[in-house]
Design an enzyme around this catalytic site. Structure first.
Site, PDB file in Angstrom:
ATOM      1  N   ARG A 181      20.837   8.723 -22.101  1.00 50.83           N
ATOM      2  CA  ARG A 181      20.617   8.375 -20.685  1.00 50.83           C
ATOM      3  C   ARG A 181      20.408   9.653 -19.862  1.00 50.83           C
ATOM      4  NH1 ARG A 181      24.843   7.969 -17.902  1.00 50.83           N
ATOM      5  NH2 ARG A 181      25.989   6.521 -19.222  1.00 50.83           N
ATOM      6  N   TYR A 235       1.467  -0.206  -2.618  1.00 55.48           N
ATOM      7  CA  TYR A 235       1.629  -1.200  -3.678  1.00 55.48           C
ATOM      8  C   TYR A 235       2.649  -2.250  -3.227  1.00 55.48           C
ATOM      9  CZ  TYR A 235       3.640  -3.173  -7.929  1.00 55.48           C
ATOM     10  OH  TYR A 235       4.142  -4.030  -8.864  1.00 55.48           O
ATOM     11  N   ASP A 282       2.729   9.304  -3.553  1.00 58.84           N
ATOM     12  CA  ASP A 282       2.520   8.474  -4.740  1.00 58.84           C
ATOM     13  C   ASP A 282       1.085   8.744  -5.199  1.00 58.84           C
ATOM     14  OD1 ASP A 282       1.898   6.468  -6.555  1.00 58.84           O
ATOM     15  OD2 ASP A 282       3.191   4.984  -5.592  1.00 58.84           O
ATOM     16  N   LYS A 311       0.305   3.602 -15.557  1.00 60.40           N
ATOM     17  CA  LYS A 311      -1.133   3.514 -15.257  1.00 60.40           C
ATOM     18  C   LYS A 311      -1.920   4.602 -16.000  1.00 60.40           C
ATOM     19  CE  LYS A 311       0.602   0.566 -12.366  1.00 60.40           C
ATOM     20  NZ  LYS A 311       1.295  -0.513 -12.998  1.00 60.40           N
TER      21      LYS A 311
HETATM   22  O1  P1T Z   1       5.008  -0.824 -12.232  1.00 57.54           O
HETATM   23  P1  P1T Z   1       5.738   0.466 -12.071  1.00 57.54           P
HETATM   24  O2  P1T Z   1       5.571   1.413 -13.213  1.00 57.54           O
HETATM   25  O3  P1T Z   1       7.166   0.280 -11.665  1.00 57.54           O
HETATM   26  O4  P1T Z   1       5.016   1.254 -10.865  1.00 57.54           O
HETATM   27  C1  P1T Z   1       5.038   0.806  -9.542  1.00 57.54           C
HETATM   28  C2  P1T Z   1       3.849   1.335  -8.782  1.00 57.54           C
HETATM   29  C3  P1T Z   1       4.006   2.426  -7.959  1.00 57.54           C
HETATM   30  N1  P1T Z   1       2.981   2.939  -7.259  1.00 57.54           N
HETATM   31  C4  P1T Z   1       1.742   2.430  -7.353  1.00 57.54           C
HETATM   32  C5  P1T Z   1       0.621   3.031  -6.554  1.00 57.54           C
HETATM   33  C6  P1T Z   1       1.503   1.326  -8.180  1.00 57.54           C
HETATM   34  O5  P1T Z   1       0.257   0.852  -8.257  1.00 57.54           O
HETATM   35  C7  P1T Z   1       2.574   0.750  -8.909  1.00 57.54           C
HETATM   36  C8  P1T Z   1       2.398  -0.448  -9.777  1.00 57.54           C
HETATM   37  N2  P1T Z   1       1.219  -1.168  -9.514  1.00 57.54           N
HETATM   38  C9  P1T Z   1       0.826  -2.304 -10.159  1.00 57.54           C
HETATM   39  C10 P1T Z   1       1.530  -2.893 -11.132  1.00 57.54           C
HETATM   40  C11 P1T Z   1      -0.454  -2.862  -9.706  1.00 57.54           C
HETATM   41  O6  P1T Z   1      -1.068  -3.682 -10.412  1.00 57.54           O
HETATM   42  O7  P1T Z   1      -0.926  -2.467  -8.624  1.00 57.54           O
END
Ligand code: P1T
Length: 384
Positions: free
Chosen positions: A49, A101, A173, A198
């Site tokens: 962790r 998002y 971000d 992503k």
């Molecule tokens: O899904 P996660 O790894 O927790 O990430 C969140 C997140 C944060 N910032 C941006 C700009 C994002 O696009 C996302 C997650 N977005 C999607 C799942 C989507 O389809 O837009």
């Protein structure tokens, strides 16, 4: 030796051969704990962790490609965002871009308002933002640039300069651009956040997040909360991201090449009302995009002529573009933000921003662009 270029770093930083066996690929240290020779005497690793050697390698590579001194890898993008919120003193004020998002909006409007105060503003309007900063006096400014899904672009350098006047931290971000196309720390931001789910991983088989920063103090505070709360990534997932990362540069170039061609194709299509892509001259912040980013990325947003029924016809008829949440994989995806990724934003807020039922978001993959255009053409033909 001169500093390595991006294409070399993604392959070599954190990728040294295993010292015990010479294995060229990093081992997956699939272990939860580490043997100590005497209480407190160990080789730097106590419990996964807190630390794991596979994750450490990934953190080294990510810090180096984002131009940061430090990186913390987390279990998801949203857990990275949560750690930043936990780190702030109770009652902090956060000025956040109005188009983010949907999950980030939900986190800031439903989970943390008992602890902090949030205000959502248009961060692309600098004059307005300057007034907001001096009235609200935020402790932190949260920028997503380009935004999800409207691809609005905020001026990181100008906003970081304004933030410094009130000692506010700036978080960017950077998920949509990846470290290949944009490095916010170079423009004065304090922290960069990525959903590694992503483009960084790029193969739609891992969920993960990362925060990069230069300040040791910020890193130590965030690490304290990560260790105390527990959103760590598994060794296997970190290994998969290390593997995906090796091709980040080639993938991003291919995403962008395809996206540029598809954006111009859509812009000339009679069934399309409007296309938003930072690489198009018609994008309202095209000049800022050219200045602040090294490329325009693989995300396109467009508005069909019509409403929900036209969107459904289009979305039910694409074949190569898979209708799915998420983005940034090698395969092309298509999303209907109003019903899918941004459904947690109240309809009136969504529509005040311009996220209507005819808005479609494309994550353009790296397939053959002719095949992708044929797929879009075929689905658009089904729209009455
Ligand atoms: O899904 P996660 O790894 O927790 O990430 C969140 C997140 C944060 N910032 C941006 C700009 C994002 O696009 C996302 C997650 N977005 C999607 C799942 C989507 O389809 O837009």
């Amino acid at each position: 030796m001169k500093e390595m270029k991006f294409e070399t770093k993604v392959i070599h930083v954190g990728g040294e051969p295993d010292p015990t066996t010479g294995a060229i690929m990093p081992p997956i240290y699939q272990t939860s704990t580490y043997v100590q020779s005497s209480p407190g005497e160990h080789k730097g690793y106590e419990y996964t962790r807190s630390h794991n050697p596979t994750r450490t390698r990934l953190e080294e590579c990510l810090a180096s490609i984002e131009g940061a001194n430090h990186c913390l890898v987390t279990a998801s993008g949203l857990s990275a965002s949560s750690l930043i919120m936990h780190m702030l003193p109770k009652g902090s004020k956060i000025l956040c871009g109005d188009d983010v998002y949907g999950g980030t909006y939900r986190l800031f409007s439903k989970v943390f308002p008992d602890i902090h105060h949030y205000k959502f503003v248009d961060t692309t309007n600098l004059k307005n933002l300057e007034n907001e900063i001096s009235d609200f006096k935020p402790a932190l400014i949260w920028l997503e640039t380009p935004t999800n899904p409207l691809l609005k672009i905020s001026d990181i350098k100008a906003i970081s300069d304004l933030a410094k006047k009130v000692q506010a931290l700036v978080v960017v971000d950077n998920t949509f651009m990846s470290p290949y196309f944009q490095n916010p720390l170079h423009h004065g931001a304090d922290m960069v956040l990525h959903s590694m789910t992503k483009f960084i991983n790029g193969h739609s088989d891992v969920v993960g997040g990362a925060i990069m920063m230069n300040s040791q103090e910020l890193r130590d505070k965030l690490f304290f909360y990560q260790n105390a709360i527990g959103p760590c990534q598994s060794p296997f997932d970190s290994w998969l991201v290390l593997r995906g990362l090796k091709t980040l540069a080639v993938r991003m170039k291919a995403h962008e090449k395809n996206a540029l061609e598809i954006a111009s194709y859509l812009e000339n299509h009679p069934k399309v009302e409007k296309v938003v892509y930072p690489g198009l001259k018609s994008h309202p912040q095209h000049d800022l995009a050219k200045k602040q980013m090294k490329g325009f990325g693989g995300m396109i947003t467009f508005f069909l002529k019509g409403g929900l029924s036209e969107s459904r016809l289009f979305l039910e008829n694409v074949k190569l573009f898979a209708l799915a949440e998420s983005l940034g994989g090698v395969e092309s995806l298509v999303d209907h933000p109003a019903i899918m990724t941004h459904a947690s934003i109240p309809k009136e807020v969504r529509e005040s921003l311009g996220i209507f039922d005819n808005l479609i978001r494309l994550s353009v993959g790296i397939e053959d662009v002719g095949d992708l255009k044929n797929d879009l053409e075929h689905a658009l033909a089904k729209v009455n």
